[in-house]
Design an enzyme around this catalytic site. Sequence first.
Site, PDB file in Angstrom:
ATOM      1  N   TYR A  22     -67.436 -57.162 -29.458  1.00  0.00           N
ATOM      2  CA  TYR A  22     -66.275 -57.886 -28.770  1.00  0.00           C
ATOM      3  C   TYR A  22     -65.293 -57.845 -29.883  1.00  0.00           C
ATOM      4  O   TYR A  22     -65.276 -58.119 -30.879  1.00  0.00           O
ATOM      5  CB  TYR A  22     -66.814 -59.357 -28.711  1.00  0.00           C
ATOM      6  N   SER A  23     -64.001 -57.481 -29.148  1.00  0.00           N
ATOM      7  CA  SER A  23     -63.714 -56.714 -27.974  1.00  0.00           C
ATOM      8  C   SER A  23     -63.269 -55.075 -28.148  1.00  0.00           C
ATOM      9  O   SER A  23     -62.150 -55.025 -27.876  1.00  0.00           O
ATOM     10  CB  SER A  23     -62.767 -57.402 -27.098  1.00  0.00           C
TER      11      SER A  23
END
Length: 315
Positions: free
Chosen positions: A53-54
């Site tokens: 992420y991300s």
Amino acid sequence: MDMRRLGKTGLSIAPIVFGGNVFGWTADEKTSFDILDAFFDAGFNTIDTADVYSAWAPGNKGGDSEEIIGKWLKRDKVSRDKAVVITKVGSDMGQGKTLKETYILKAVEDSLRRLQTDYIDLYLSHWPDGNTPYEETLGAFAKLKQQGKIRAIGCSNLDATQLQASFDAAEKAGVPRYDVIQPEYNLYERASFEGPLADLCLKEDIGVITYFSLAAGFLSGKYRTKADTQGRAREGRVAQYLDDKGFRILTALDKVAAETGAKPAEIALAWLLRKKGVTAPIASATSLSQLESLTNSATLSLSDDAMALLDKAGA
């Protein structure tokens, strides 16, 4: 806040887990800090993230969410032992999806560095890896548990057959099994959890933390037409729910909202909290007003009639 026992992990978590995929993507660092402060002030205690992420956001490399959480933890507004931190390993960080031992032992060090902590409360394998035996992956996790770098282990995206195979492998190898699973589960997408997987989780006392609990925001009720999704960060994903089934669900949510005064997102999360086998849903917010809706869902009690209406709409 009523805490829920997370399977056999020894961890207790509040009824809503905050989804940290938004950190460094649709929530900048200051907003992320404000949201986390308010989330913990409200009595919640668990954050979910992953090493990847991300990476999908322009300019991001992966690890962005973990870095923000690490900076927040370092502020020490909430003592480390009061925060349950979940992160995942195995997504493509440039080497493809893999759960090989050598990779896991390196990746955990990277996650610990970004999180600025010396242990991870719950470490999950993010995706199935057909090229790596369960014994190898679970053996790597066992080493990390022995070293005190992780407290508990789990998996994401396994079906019932795969989860049972992992149990069999753990027993044969004499290593800890997965005690938590993260399936995709919400009012719209039910087939991946309901049935054999839910039955196995109940039988084996597996903690269940659902992801896409609001169907990428669709169940908030703010996306009613394709025009509503245009230019939004989740445009591509939300558009798939704009069909007859999706509209039936929105109609049911609207009806329950009119009867209870609750918002559709609160109702969708409260529905999950009443489903057998579910420990807690993951949900995200990018503003304090959205966060208030998440926290309200933890105390919203749906009637049997409301549950039946929602069940039928999403069938």
